[in-house]
Design an enzyme around this catalytic site. Sequence first.
Site, short mmCIF file in Angstrom:
data_model
loop_
_atom_site.label_atom_id
_atom_site.label_comp_id
_atom_site.label_asym_id
_atom_site.label_seq_id
_atom_site.Cartn_x
_atom_site.Cartn_y
_atom_site.Cartn_z
N ASP A 179 34.05 -16.01 33.45
CA ASP A 179 35.49 -15.33 32.29
C ASP A 179 36.54 -15.85 32.59
OD1 ASP A 179 35.70 -12.89 30.56
OD2 ASP A 179 34.86 -13.11 32.62
N ASP A 236 36.09 -12.68 38.34
CA ASP A 236 35.13 -14.10 38.13
C ASP A 236 35.79 -14.92 39.48
OD1 ASP A 236 36.62 -12.91 36.00
OD2 ASP A 236 34.20 -13.62 34.61
N ASN A 270 37.74 -13.26 29.06
CA ASN A 270 39.23 -13.14 29.47
C ASN A 270 40.42 -13.61 29.03
OD1 ASN A 270 39.13 -10.58 31.59
ND2 ASN A 270 38.01 -12.26 32.29
N THR A 276 29.50 -12.76 34.34
CA THR A 276 30.27 -11.53 34.89
C THR A 276 31.86 -11.20 33.63
OG1 THR A 276 31.58 -13.91 36.70
CG2 THR A 276 30.22 -12.03 37.67
N PHE A 334 35.17 -3.98 28.70
CA PHE A 334 35.52 -5.39 27.89
C PHE A 334 34.27 -6.30 27.72
CE2 PHE A 334 38.20 -8.62 26.59
CZ PHE A 334 37.80 -9.49 27.46
N ASN A 335 33.61 -6.43 28.90
CA ASN A 335 32.83 -7.57 28.87
C ASN A 335 31.79 -7.13 27.80
OD1 ASN A 335 33.29 -8.67 30.67
ND2 ASN A 335 32.12 -8.74 32.27
N HIS A 347 36.03 -6.04 40.32
CA HIS A 347 35.29 -5.86 39.16
C HIS A 347 33.61 -6.77 40.15
CE1 HIS A 347 37.57 -3.23 36.35
NE2 HIS A 347 37.92 -4.59 36.55
N ASP A 348 34.29 -8.48 39.52
CA ASP A 348 33.04 -9.11 39.47
C ASP A 348 32.77 -9.43 40.65
OD1 ASP A 348 34.54 -11.32 36.53
OD2 ASP A 348 33.42 -9.18 36.52
O1 RIB Z 1 36.14 -4.37 32.09
C1 RIB Z 1 36.51 -5.78 33.60
C2 RIB Z 1 35.52 -7.72 33.36
O2 RIB Z 1 35.99 -8.13 32.03
C3 RIB Z 1 35.85 -8.67 33.84
O3 RIB Z 1 34.52 -9.07 33.96
C4 RIB Z 1 37.17 -8.61 33.48
O4 RIB Z 1 36.85 -10.16 34.53
C5 RIB Z 1 36.56 -8.74 32.13
O5 RIB Z 1 36.45 -9.94 32.05
CA CA Z 2 35.09 -11.88 34.53
#
Ligand code: RIB
Ligand code: CA
Length: 310
Positions: free
Chosen positions: A10, A15, A39, A124, A165-166, A239-240
């Site tokens: 996303d 990403d 996102n 991701t 979040f994901n 993160h990703d």
């Molecule tokens: O919480 C972080 C995640 O949420 C990452 O994948 C970021 O790109 C968002 O998608």
């Molecule tokens: Ca992401």
Amino acid sequence: MPVPVIIDCDPGHDDVFALWLAAGNPAVTLLGVTTVGGNGRLDHTTTNARIALTVAGVEGVPVAAGADEPLQRELTPATWIHGDNALGGPVLPEPTVPLDPRGAVELISDLLEASPEPVTLIPTGPLTNIATFLQRRPDLRGRIAEIIWMGGSTGRGNVGAYPEFNAWVDPEAADLVFKSGLPLTMVGLNVSHQALVTEQVIESIQRIGNETSAFGVELLRFFCGAYDVAEGMPEAPLHDPITVAIAIDRAVTTVRRCHVDIETKGEFTSGATAVDLHDMLGKEPNADVALTLDVPRFWQLVREAVATLR
Ligand code: RIB
Ligand code: CA
């Protein structure tokens, strides 16, 4: 033998670096990219995935759009971090990488059927597309080597107190994937918050001196600025790309096999990943949960990959 991977994403600043790491490291072969609402809304995340590959000069990798909305809930894009177009910061070029008309589930199906080797799925973002694929094509489960997901957390979340979040966007999809019985590695915030974008990291990427690195530096500066405002974290966690780094070099993280439940009902905890780190419940483990990150190795892989791109 390179590991064949499909990234479901996303984009999203981090990403983009996951896509670049997969495209730029010879230990993996990026078979295809699918996009999901997360996102940003699907139109943005899909355009941004095509832009990420366009900027990097990556050709011949199909990009297909998946779900805009979670399985049962309404999408709340993370505009407070990624901006209104989900890729705030740089002026975005028109993508030259085409949109594959097949859609995410069909593209994943075709790539799995065509691959002589089982394929690693690397989501991701929210797990909506992966859950939908598993529901529609259970016959292709045997073609999946493993799933390496950025999401969840062994500790606190980043949306409210507990959910990451994901997982928060689509808890029902995450619950389905964690109950699938497929080999699954979870890369949560507890690890991704070790991959901090410091000024030294930014400068080391800027010194690469190609178009991709210049675009990436603009992304990182926006990302860090947004994290500073939103979470008081001027050094944002990237993160990703950790998921792809694991596919490249398993030693980049250490993991523990745990049972993980996804909270889908909690009024204050919906989307939380309940990671039974100490096997208190005696339930069958269903995931390898990443706990540590070899930070220098991680950034070395990111820099080396970006340096191979346009
Ligand atoms: O919480 C972080 C995640 O949420 C990452 O994948 C970021 O790109 C968002 O998608
Ligand atoms: Ca992401």
